[in-house]
Scaffold this motif. Structure first.
Motif, PDB file in Angstrom:
ATOM      1  N   SER A 173      -1.462   5.555  -4.832  1.00  0.00           N
ATOM      2  CA  SER A 173      -1.319   6.043  -3.301  1.00  0.00           C
ATOM      3  C   SER A 173      -2.789   6.185  -2.848  1.00  0.00           C
ATOM      4  O   SER A 173      -3.756   6.448  -3.624  1.00  0.00           O
ATOM      5  CB  SER A 173      -0.675   7.511  -2.874  1.00  0.00           C
ATOM      6  OG  SER A 173      -1.300   8.412  -3.782  1.00  0.00           O
ATOM      7  N   LYS A 175      -4.903   6.459   1.311  1.00  0.00           N
ATOM      8  CA  LYS A 175      -4.768   6.570   2.676  1.00  0.00           C
ATOM      9  C   LYS A 175      -5.136   5.321   3.320  1.00  0.00           C
ATOM     10  O   LYS A 175      -4.876   5.153   4.612  1.00  0.00           O
ATOM     11  CB  LYS A 175      -5.473   7.845   3.035  1.00  0.00           C
ATOM     12  CG  LYS A 175      -5.060   9.340   2.593  1.00  0.00           C
ATOM     13  CD  LYS A 175      -5.915  10.462   3.275  1.00  0.00           C
ATOM     14  CE  LYS A 175      -5.106  11.687   2.875  1.00  0.00           C
ATOM     15  NZ  LYS A 175      -5.968  12.904   3.281  1.00  0.00           N
ATOM     16  N   GLU A 176      -5.829   4.470   2.863  1.00  0.00           N
ATOM     17  CA  GLU A 176      -6.397   3.244   3.347  1.00  0.00           C
ATOM     18  C   GLU A 176      -5.293   2.134   3.343  1.00  0.00           C
ATOM     19  O   GLU A 176      -4.555   2.254   2.510  1.00  0.00           O
ATOM     20  CB  GLU A 176      -7.527   2.602   2.637  1.00  0.00           C
ATOM     21  CG  GLU A 176      -8.606   3.970   2.602  1.00  0.00           C
ATOM     22  CD  GLU A 176      -9.843   2.994   1.985  1.00  0.00           C
ATOM     23  OE1 GLU A 176     -10.102   1.908   1.878  1.00  0.00           O
ATOM     24  OE2 GLU A 176     -10.979   4.081   1.755  1.00  0.00           O
ATOM     25  N   GLU A 177      -5.273   1.021   4.100  1.00  0.00           N
ATOM     26  CA  GLU A 177      -4.564  -0.113   4.233  1.00  0.00           C
ATOM     27  C   GLU A 177      -5.127  -0.828   3.274  1.00  0.00           C
ATOM     28  O   GLU A 177      -6.147  -1.512   3.294  1.00  0.00           O
ATOM     29  CB  GLU A 177      -4.411  -0.687   5.535  1.00  0.00           C
ATOM     30  CG  GLU A 177      -3.589  -0.175   6.605  1.00  0.00           C
ATOM     31  CD  GLU A 177      -2.099   0.131   6.041  1.00  0.00           C
ATOM     32  OE1 GLU A 177      -1.432  -0.982   5.517  1.00  0.00           O
ATOM     33  OE2 GLU A 177      -1.308   0.847   6.293  1.00  0.00           O
ATOM     34  N   LEU A 178      -4.521  -1.398   2.029  1.00  0.00           N
ATOM     35  CA  LEU A 178      -5.078  -2.169   0.927  1.00  0.00           C
ATOM     36  C   LEU A 178      -4.241  -3.311   0.777  1.00  0.00           C
ATOM     37  O   LEU A 178      -2.980  -3.528   1.239  1.00  0.00           O
ATOM     38  CB  LEU A 178      -5.244  -1.356  -0.274  1.00  0.00           C
ATOM     39  CG  LEU A 178      -5.924   0.126  -0.261  1.00  0.00           C
ATOM     40  CD1 LEU A 178      -5.612   0.825  -1.570  1.00  0.00           C
ATOM     41  CD2 LEU A 178      -7.463  -0.260  -0.083  1.00  0.00           C
ATOM     42  N   ASP A 179      -4.912  -4.363  -0.016  1.00  0.00           N
ATOM     43  CA  ASP A 179      -4.333  -5.778  -0.359  1.00  0.00           C
ATOM     44  C   ASP A 179      -3.233  -5.626  -1.666  1.00  0.00           C
ATOM     45  O   ASP A 179      -3.764  -5.856  -2.598  1.00  0.00           O
ATOM     46  CB  ASP A 179      -5.224  -6.667  -0.407  1.00  0.00           C
ATOM     47  CG  ASP A 179      -4.566  -8.092  -0.670  1.00  0.00           C
ATOM     48  OD1 ASP A 179      -3.383  -8.254  -0.341  1.00  0.00           O
ATOM     49  OD2 ASP A 179      -5.200  -9.087  -1.382  1.00  0.00           O
ATOM     50  N   LYS A 182       3.387  -2.418  -0.938  1.00  0.00           N
ATOM     51  CA  LYS A 182       3.855  -1.176  -0.538  1.00  0.00           C
ATOM     52  C   LYS A 182       5.158  -0.737  -1.420  1.00  0.00           C
ATOM     53  O   LYS A 182       6.056  -1.613  -1.312  1.00  0.00           O
ATOM     54  CB  LYS A 182       3.956  -0.828   0.873  1.00  0.00           C
ATOM     55  CG  LYS A 182       2.651  -0.854   1.767  1.00  0.00           C
ATOM     56  CD  LYS A 182       2.726  -0.282   3.048  1.00  0.00           C
ATOM     57  CE  LYS A 182       1.390  -0.023   3.696  1.00  0.00           C
ATOM     58  NZ  LYS A 182       1.307   0.199   5.129  1.00  0.00           N
ATOM     59  N   SER A 186       6.657   4.377   1.166  1.00  0.00           N
ATOM     60  CA  SER A 186       6.086   3.654   2.129  1.00  0.00           C
ATOM     61  C   SER A 186       6.844   2.317   2.176  1.00  0.00           C
ATOM     62  O   SER A 186       6.743   1.746   3.320  1.00  0.00           O
ATOM     63  CB  SER A 186       4.710   3.074   1.621  1.00  0.00           C
ATOM     64  OG  SER A 186       3.982   4.220   1.656  1.00  0.00           O
ATOM     65  N   THR A 199      -0.022   9.403   3.193  1.00  0.00           N
ATOM     66  CA  THR A 199      -0.852   8.391   2.416  1.00  0.00           C
ATOM     67  C   THR A 199       0.166   7.310   2.239  1.00  0.00           C
ATOM     68  O   THR A 199       1.204   7.333   2.768  1.00  0.00           O
ATOM     69  CB  THR A 199      -1.260   8.921   1.196  1.00  0.00           C
ATOM     70  OG1 THR A 199      -1.928   7.946   0.494  1.00  0.00           O
ATOM     71  CG2 THR A 199       0.029   9.307   0.257  1.00  0.00           C
ATOM     72  N   ASN A 200      -0.393   6.187   1.685  1.00  0.00           N
ATOM     73  CA  ASN A 200       0.370   4.903   1.333  1.00  0.00           C
ATOM     74  C   ASN A 200       0.440   4.823   0.067  1.00  0.00           C
ATOM     75  O   ASN A 200      -0.183   5.102  -0.915  1.00  0.00           O
ATOM     76  CB  ASN A 200      -0.261   3.491   1.988  1.00  0.00           C
ATOM     77  CG  ASN A 200      -0.564   3.786   3.439  1.00  0.00           C
ATOM     78  OD1 ASN A 200       0.208   4.043   4.037  1.00  0.00           O
ATOM     79  ND2 ASN A 200      -1.974   3.407   3.873  1.00  0.00           N
ATOM     80  N   TYR A 202       1.270   2.319  -3.314  1.00  0.00           N
ATOM     81  CA  TYR A 202       1.058   0.874  -3.422  1.00  0.00           C
ATOM     82  C   TYR A 202       1.437   0.572  -5.235  1.00  0.00           C
ATOM     83  O   TYR A 202       1.603   1.552  -6.031  1.00  0.00           O
ATOM     84  CB  TYR A 202      -0.358   0.523  -3.391  1.00  0.00           C
ATOM     85  CG  TYR A 202      -0.814   0.651  -1.840  1.00  0.00           C
ATOM     86  CD1 TYR A 202      -0.463  -0.309  -1.241  1.00  0.00           C
ATOM     87  CD2 TYR A 202      -1.714   1.649  -1.626  1.00  0.00           C
ATOM     88  CE1 TYR A 202      -0.614  -0.557   0.212  1.00  0.00           C
ATOM     89  CE2 TYR A 202      -2.069   1.729  -0.251  1.00  0.00           C
ATOM     90  CZ  TYR A 202      -1.655   0.660   0.708  1.00  0.00           C
ATOM     91  OH  TYR A 202      -2.067   0.667   1.927  1.00  0.00           O
TER      92      TYR A 202
END
Length: 285
Positions: A173, A175-179, A182, A186, A199-200, A202
């Motif tokens: 996980s 908190k940023e938008e990552l490449d 999801k 999420s 949080t996101n 991934y």
């Protein structure tokens, strides 16, 4: 951690005080260019720093101490070795090792044969484990490495929280938008369960995930963070698609019991789940 034979040989030399490119090349009978490339890889893996000084972490210090005291460990530790032996900190079967590392059976057997010749491991019936009576330094290094790798991975930002990883995949996980793809909570919005998280979550490598993948990834997260909120989240996804899943897991067994109206310590009540499920028009039973 996965290191090539040359990388371990370079670390062995560094452990014995040999740090310049030219002296390393001479000792290992390699070109200056080959040694430069190898040390650059070790720097990228955050094992050594500029000037070929080792990183001041417990696991790296223990590795170098072991290499300094015990020669010729490169063949057995190289490539798949460290990951396979880390999986053997407790008694495990070949299947356990395969599941934890992602390596094929042939790769594991080859490494076990190398380890047997040096008495690194012991076998009891169908299980294998590190022979800590003879190799306490190896076990100590692997234990510290496992703690370190549970928090840090070169594939993801340092601010991430890792929930599960193998040689070829990782769930985390940030908190940023990552490449990255999801997953878990999420990804629920793709199935009309829109929930808010701080949080996101991934998955790497990027790929299209199935509902089964998403549920399994959710279980990894809940295993490490069994708060009521996360248990309610996973109960919604599980309840909506329960007839499609054939996954055996204690958390799901407990949720089934809650759906039947039973009280399970540490779990949300049937009414709590039912009230939240109603928002998404999900039937619990």
């Amino acid at each position: 951690m996965q290191l090539s034979k040359t990388e371990i040989l370079v670390l062995e030399q560094i452990a014995n005080g040999n740090k310049s490119i030219k002296s390393l090349a001479k000792a290992l009978k390699k070109s200056d260019k080959q040694i430069y490339v190898t040390t650059k890889r070790l720097q990228d893996k955050e094992i050594i720093e500029r000037g070929n000084e080792s990183k001041k972490t417990t696991c790296i210090s223990l590795l170098l101490q072991m290499l300094a005291k015990t020669p010729n460990l490169a063949p057995v530790l190289s490539n798949s070795g460290i990951a396979i032996f880390t999986a053997m900190l407790k008694p495990v079967t070949i299947k356990n090792i395969m599941n934890e590392t992602g390596f094929k059976k042939t790769v594991i057997y080859k490494k076990l044969e190398q380890a047997k010749k040096r008495s690194l491991i012991r076998k009891n019936m169908s299980t294998f484990e590190i022979n800590d009576k003879l190799w306490s330094s190896l076990k100590e290094f692997l234990e510290e490495l496992k703690k370190y790798e549970a928090k840090i991975d070169e594939r993801i930002p340092a601010s991430s929280i890792i929930y599960y990883k193998k040689n070829d995949e990782i769930i985390f996980s940030n908190k940023e938008e990552l490449d990255a793809t999801k997953t878990a909570f999420s990804a629920y919005k793709d199935y009309k369960i829109e929930i808010l998280t701080i949080t996101n979550y991934y998955y790497l490598p990027k790929k299209k995930l199935t509902k089964k993948d998403i549920l399994k990834h959710s279980l990894y997260i809940v295993e490490k963070d069994m708060g009521i909120k996360n248990l309610i989240f996973i109960s919604l996804f599980y309840a909506k698609f329960r007839n499609e899943f054939k996954i055996k897991h204690q958390i799901l067994t407990n949720l089934d019991a809650v759906f039947d109206g039973k009280t399970i310590k540490g779990y949300p009540t049937y009414q709590e789940i039912k009230d939240r499920a109603a928002v998404y028009k999900i039937k619990i039973r």
